[in-house]
Design a protein around this motif. Structure first.
Motif, short mmCIF file in Angstrom:
data_model
loop_
_atom_site.label_atom_id
_atom_site.label_comp_id
_atom_site.label_asym_id
_atom_site.label_seq_id
_atom_site.Cartn_x
_atom_site.Cartn_y
_atom_site.Cartn_z
N ARG A 1 -13.65 -16.75 11.65
CA ARG A 1 -13.38 -15.82 12.75
C ARG A 1 -14.66 -15.57 13.55
NH1 ARG A 1 -9.40 -13.90 15.23
NH2 ARG A 1 -10.03 -11.72 15.07
N VAL A 2 -15.76 -15.34 12.87
CA VAL A 2 -17.02 -15.09 13.56
C VAL A 2 -17.41 -16.28 14.43
CG1 VAL A 2 -19.50 -14.71 13.25
CG2 VAL A 2 -17.87 -13.45 11.84
N ALA A 3 -17.27 -17.49 13.88
CA ALA A 3 -17.62 -18.70 14.63
C ALA A 3 -16.74 -18.86 15.87
CB ALA A 3 -17.50 -19.93 13.73
N GLU A 4 -15.44 -18.55 15.71
CA GLU A 4 -14.54 -18.67 16.86
C GLU A 4 -14.90 -17.67 17.95
OE1 GLU A 4 -10.28 -17.66 18.55
OE2 GLU A 4 -10.77 -16.97 16.54
N GLN A 5 -15.22 -16.44 17.55
CA GLN A 5 -15.62 -15.43 18.52
C GLN A 5 -16.94 -15.80 19.18
OE1 GLN A 5 -15.48 -12.01 15.94
NE2 GLN A 5 -13.34 -11.55 16.43
N ALA A 6 -17.85 -16.38 18.42
CA ALA A 6 -19.13 -16.81 18.98
C ALA A 6 -18.92 -17.88 20.04
CB ALA A 6 -20.04 -17.33 17.87
N THR A 7 -17.99 -18.81 19.77
CA THR A 7 -17.68 -19.86 20.75
C THR A 7 -17.10 -19.25 22.02
OG1 THR A 7 -17.28 -21.49 19.02
CG2 THR A 7 -16.30 -21.93 21.17
N TYR A 8 -16.22 -18.30 21.84
CA TYR A 8 -15.56 -17.66 23.00
C TYR A 8 -16.58 -16.96 23.91
CZ TYR A 8 -12.15 -14.74 25.50
OH TYR A 8 -11.40 -14.13 26.46
N PHE A 9 -17.47 -16.18 23.29
CA PHE A 9 -18.43 -15.40 24.07
C PHE A 9 -19.70 -16.18 24.41
CE2 PHE A 9 -15.95 -11.87 22.25
CZ PHE A 9 -15.85 -11.02 23.34
#
Length: 282
Positions: A72-80
């Motif tokens: 989840r953290v990695a996906e949010q990092a990609t998004y932002f």
């Protein structure tokens, strides 16, 4: 651009609209349950009279507060367009923001729709209001959440898709103003929708081409994702499909039709509603 938003919102609205038959409840004079220490910007314990409940906000997703949620953290990092550590720091800021927002009595609007997640207790999706403001919109304005999540048409408000579109516009304003987590972003969106397309661009392209195929007939190019040949990375471009589910899909091949797809562990009616026009099986 408006057409892009319409298609994108359809992907996330399908599952929510299917569950609109439940009766809405309005809980006034709610309070944050401070005896339960674990919560984040979009999920927390509340007390309403003698009752206690765990709520998850509709419409938005706040950054995680712990690095243990690696995927989840990695996906949010990609998004932002930030690193993982910045996501976790922003998640803790979002938690503090929510705690301040909920410092006084607040209002909850819910139909007790179950919100899945890591919480051990049962969580309900909800809209939370305080002093005439919604917490989801306040988090977006502060740059501490993204406009992506479960959509709902709730009483005395504009349609769910319209609310979601307003939040996307608010996210763009926060991005342009470099608010919250956007202040650390290396890929700030330059026009409405770019932040969303950073993660879901391929999904939107498939949705557009699926419509073209349906309208134009068999001569149109079918760009829906072939579940029987897609790579792990391609599967994860689909909404709601993470690394674990992508692996399960690959192990379940060959997948002959939508019914067989729906029987795969981790794929249920809600995901089928969002994916049916984005995938093929030949």
């Amino acid at each position: 651009m408006r057409g892009l938003f319409s298609l994108l919102l359809i992907l996330f609205a399908a599952s929510a609209l299917a569950a609109e038959s439940s009766t809405w409840e309005i809980w006034d004079d709610c309070h944050l349950d401070k005896d339960n220490k674990y919560f984040d910007g979009d999920s927390f314990h509340v007390r309403h009279g003698n009752e206690s409940a765990i709520l998850r906000l509709y419409f938005v997703d706040a950054p995680e507060i712990e690095s243990g949620y690696g995927g989840r953290v990695a996906e949010q990092a990609t998004y932002f367009h930030v690193n993982n550590a910045e996501v976790v720091t922003a998640g803790r800021t979002a938690r503090e923001f929510a705690e301040q927002f909920l410092a006084g009595p607040f209002r909850v609007i819910t139909r007790r729709q179950i919100a899945p997640g890591a919480s051990r207790g049962e969580r309900y999706y909800a809209i939370v209001e305080s002093n005439g403001r919604r917490l989801d919109a306040a988090l977006i304005e502060a740059g501490l959440a993204r406009a992506i999540g479960e959509i709902a048409n709730y009483p005395d408000a504009s349609a769910g898709k319209t609310t979601a579109q307003d939040l996307h516009l608010g996210e763009q304003k926060a991005s342009n103003a470099r608010c919250g987590l956007w202040a650390h972003s290396s890929g700030r969106a330059e026009r409405v929708g770019d932040a969303v397309k950073a993660k879901l661009g391929k999904v939107v392209d498939r949705a557009v081409n699926a419509v073209v195929t349906k309208v134009s007939g068999p001569k149109a190019t079918d760009t829906r994702l072939n579940l029987n040949s897609a790579t792990t990375a391609e599967l994860q471009d689909l909404p709601g499909i993470g690394p674990k589910t992508a692996k399960i899909i690959i192990q379940a091949r060959p997948i002959n039709n939508l019914e067989a797809f729906a029987r795969i562990r981790g794929i249920g009616p809600k995901k089928i509603a969002a994916l049916r026009n984005l995938v093929r099986f030949e």
